[in-house]
Design a protein around this motif. Sequence first.
Motif, short mmCIF file in Angstrom:
data_model
loop_
_atom_site.label_atom_id
_atom_site.label_comp_id
_atom_site.label_asym_id
_atom_site.label_seq_id
_atom_site.Cartn_x
_atom_site.Cartn_y
_atom_site.Cartn_z
N GLY A 1 -19.50 -68.03 -28.62
CA GLY A 1 -20.61 -68.88 -29.02
C GLY A 1 -21.92 -68.11 -29.04
O GLY A 1 -22.10 -67.16 -28.27
N ILE A 2 -22.81 -68.49 -29.96
CA ILE A 2 -24.15 -67.91 -30.04
C ILE A 2 -25.14 -69.06 -30.22
O ILE A 2 -24.99 -69.89 -31.12
CB ILE A 2 -24.30 -66.93 -31.23
N THR A 3 -26.14 -69.09 -29.35
CA THR A 3 -27.23 -70.06 -29.47
C THR A 3 -28.51 -69.27 -29.67
O THR A 3 -28.80 -68.36 -28.89
CB THR A 3 -27.33 -70.92 -28.20
N SER A 4 -29.26 -69.61 -30.70
CA SER A 4 -30.49 -68.86 -31.03
C SER A 4 -31.69 -69.78 -31.12
O SER A 4 -31.57 -70.93 -31.54
CB SER A 4 -30.31 -68.13 -32.36
N ALA B 1 -18.64 -63.34 -41.23
CA ALA B 1 -17.81 -64.50 -40.90
C ALA B 1 -17.68 -64.72 -39.40
O ALA B 1 -17.69 -65.86 -38.93
CB ALA B 1 -16.42 -64.35 -41.54
N LEU B 2 -17.58 -63.64 -38.64
CA LEU B 2 -17.45 -63.78 -37.18
C LEU B 2 -18.69 -64.45 -36.59
O LEU B 2 -18.58 -65.42 -35.84
CB LEU B 2 -17.25 -62.42 -36.52
N LEU B 3 -19.88 -63.94 -36.94
CA LEU B 3 -21.11 -64.50 -36.41
C LEU B 3 -21.28 -65.96 -36.82
O LEU B 3 -21.65 -66.81 -36.01
CB LEU B 3 -22.31 -63.67 -36.84
N MET B 4 -21.02 -66.24 -38.08
CA MET B 4 -21.22 -67.61 -38.58
C MET B 4 -20.22 -68.58 -37.95
O MET B 4 -20.55 -69.75 -37.75
CB MET B 4 -21.12 -67.64 -40.10
N SER B 5 -19.03 -68.11 -37.61
CA SER B 5 -18.02 -69.00 -37.04
C SER B 5 -18.34 -69.41 -35.60
O SER B 5 -17.86 -70.44 -35.13
CB SER B 5 -16.63 -68.35 -37.10
N VAL B 6 -19.16 -68.63 -34.90
CA VAL B 6 -19.47 -68.94 -33.50
C VAL B 6 -20.94 -69.35 -33.30
O VAL B 6 -21.33 -69.69 -32.18
CB VAL B 6 -19.12 -67.76 -32.56
N LEU B 7 -21.73 -69.32 -34.36
CA LEU B 7 -23.14 -69.70 -34.26
C LEU B 7 -23.25 -71.20 -34.05
O LEU B 7 -22.79 -71.99 -34.87
CB LEU B 7 -23.90 -69.27 -35.52
N LYS B 8 -23.85 -71.60 -32.93
CA LYS B 8 -23.97 -73.02 -32.58
C LYS B 8 -25.23 -73.65 -33.16
O LYS B 8 -25.38 -74.87 -33.13
CB LYS B 8 -23.98 -73.18 -31.06
#
Length: 194
Positions: free
Chosen positions: A40-43, A157-164
């Motif tokens: 997950g990534i929260t920005s 695709a990896l970043l976009m799939s886990v971007l919250k």
Amino acid sequence: MPLEIPDGFKYYKVLAIDPGLNRTGLSIFEMDMVTRTIVGITSFTLVNEKLEEQIEFEEEYHPERVFKLYRLKHAFLQVLLEHRPVAVASESPFYSSFRPSAYASLVEVISHLHDCVIQYNHNTLFRTVEPMVVKKAVGAAMSSNKGSVKDAVMGNALLMSVLKTDIHSLDEHAIDSIAVGYAFLKNFGEVKLC
């Protein structure tokens, strides 16, 4: 009977920073310790003019820059205490002959943020990543065009799939912090980025 690790110990966080005095982009990368992957990534962006004032300064004794640095430090320390990262990665300052004073400002901001990390936990890893390494890691054009980083992050695709966080709601600073975190993990972390 095998040892079972509680869920609370299977995950850790890495905090990535796109530093700036007026706007500081932050991304919290949630990492799975077992699979060594980003889960997950929260920005978000700390906007200095909207940050809470913690210290009453006498305006005639200090320049406005000091007020801004201390507002940023307080807000950043609150982020550290809330998310408890084990590592912090910041984009390093970049010297440009067109804006030489920007370099000194960024050095000062990064120094203050590093001080916050030490205050939070002196055993927390703090590293800087050069801007060209950040752009290369996400596959962005090496020009100064900020939109190229957003396009590269959106194309990952990896970043976009886990971007919250909805990427369209993020400003360039938050998006740059995603790229900083990805570059840090790709170049210095032992994680699977595929």
